[in-house]
Write an enzyme that holds these catalytic residues in place. Structure first.
Site, mmCIF file in Angstrom:
data_model
loop_
_atom_site.group_PDB
_atom_site.id
_atom_site.type_symbol
_atom_site.label_atom_id
_atom_site.label_comp_id
_atom_site.label_asym_id
_atom_site.label_seq_id
_atom_site.Cartn_x
_atom_site.Cartn_y
_atom_site.Cartn_z
ATOM 1 N N ASP A 1 -18.677 3.433 -12.651
ATOM 2 C CA ASP A 1 -17.258 3.746 -12.497
ATOM 3 C C ASP A 1 -17.154 4.500 -11.179
ATOM 4 O O ASP A 1 -17.647 5.628 -11.060
ATOM 5 C CB ASP A 1 -16.778 4.602 -13.671
ATOM 6 C CG ASP A 1 -15.341 5.081 -13.518
ATOM 7 O OD1 ASP A 1 -14.750 4.914 -12.430
ATOM 8 O OD2 ASP A 1 -14.801 5.649 -14.485
ATOM 9 N N TYR B 1 -0.243 -0.259 -3.413
ATOM 10 C CA TYR B 1 -1.520 -0.891 -3.065
ATOM 11 C C TYR B 1 -1.727 -0.866 -1.551
ATOM 12 O O TYR B 1 -2.818 -0.533 -1.067
ATOM 13 C CB TYR B 1 -1.520 -2.323 -3.579
ATOM 14 C CG TYR B 1 -2.790 -3.093 -3.306
ATOM 15 C CD1 TYR B 1 -3.971 -2.791 -3.976
ATOM 16 C CD2 TYR B 1 -2.798 -4.147 -2.389
ATOM 17 C CE1 TYR B 1 -5.135 -3.505 -3.735
ATOM 18 C CE2 TYR B 1 -3.950 -4.869 -2.145
ATOM 19 C CZ TYR B 1 -5.117 -4.545 -2.817
ATOM 20 O OH TYR B 1 -6.269 -5.262 -2.568
#
Length: 266
Positions: free
Chosen positions: A64, A160
């Site tokens: 992660d 984004y």
């Protein structure tokens, strides 16, 4: 198989599927040993097995990218499994589509955490491992995956775009630091155009939901119409650019952003 990256050892984040898997496969085909780091364990292990089946060297580690301890464990796994660490591909990323008037704070924070913090942590721990005195200590190359979204204004991807613009800035500052401090690490980024992966096609569907296009096909057509080369990108287009930036052919290139977008962002 080629020998372009023979003897090199790479970690590819988000390497289980999509662009990351293609990059991992291309690095292995160029001779590098590749560790796939991802949260998708089953898919990641299968990608590593498929690389091994074609004669490459690959393994999987659960990672992660937002977790600092995970980075330490992943780099330890790369070094102990393959005996080195000199390439990092900071590919892991997520995209949440929304008009500016509909932005969700939690979605923004998720993108910030994965796309910016995850990339920054990768740079941090790659530098510590690759620089003189580090666990690998032989320098290396980092390629961050930004996006054409960092260079154009396309509707519904403001958050984004912001995170990928940050990846561009991280790349350039990190390259300057690595050079001035004598780390022996080159840092570059690529700006991929739209590729019809699961993530890319989700974007096409999401902009329809946002009311910007009547169908996903129309959304894709609009992107192709803005692209001088007249097509979408392929995974191989992106992977080949990454291999180049990691190779000695790019030995005097650092702090650069390489558009791999068919001219869309010019």
């Amino acid at each position: 198989m080629s020998s372009l990256l023979q003897g090199r050892t790479a970690l590819v984040t988000g390497g289980a599927r999509g662009l990351g898997a293609g990059m991992a496969q291309a690095l292995a085909a160029a001779g590098a040993a590749v560790m796939i780091g991802d949260i998708l364990e089953d898919t990641g292990r299968e990608t590593a097995r498929s690389i091994g089946a074609t004669g490459g060297r690959a393994a999987f580690v659960q990672l992660d990218v937002t977790d600092e301890a995970g980075w330490l464990a992943a780099i330890y796994a790369v070094h102990t499994t393959f005996g080195g660490f000199d390439i990092l591909i900071n590919n892991a990323g997520i995209e949440e589509t929304a008009l500016v008037s509909e932005l969700d704070a939690d979605a923004l924070r998720r993108m910030l955490d994965v796309n910016i913090v995850g990339t920054a942590l990768g740079l941090k721990h790659a530098f510590r491992a690759m620089r003189p005195g580090g666990v690998a200590g032989k320098g290396g190359a980092v390629v961050n995956v930004a996006s054409v979204a960092a260079t154009i204004a396309f509707p519904a991807i403001a958050g984004y775009s912001a995170t990928k613009s940050a990846v561009d800035r991280l790349t350039r500052v990190a390259a300057m630091e690595a050079g001035q401090l004598g780390y022996g690490v080159r840092v570059n980024c690529i700006y991929p155009g739209l590729v019809p992966t699961d993530m890319g096609m989700k974007l096409a569907a999401d902009v329809v939901t946002a009311g910007l296009f009547p169908t996903p096909e129309a959304a894709v057509g609009a992107i192709v119409a803005q692209t001088p080369l007249g097509r979408l990108g392929t995974v191989a287009d992106m992977a080949d650019a990454v291999v180049f930036l990691c190779s000695d052919a790019a030995r005097f290139i650092t702090g650069a952003g390489l558009p791999v977008d068919g001219g869309m962002g010019m």
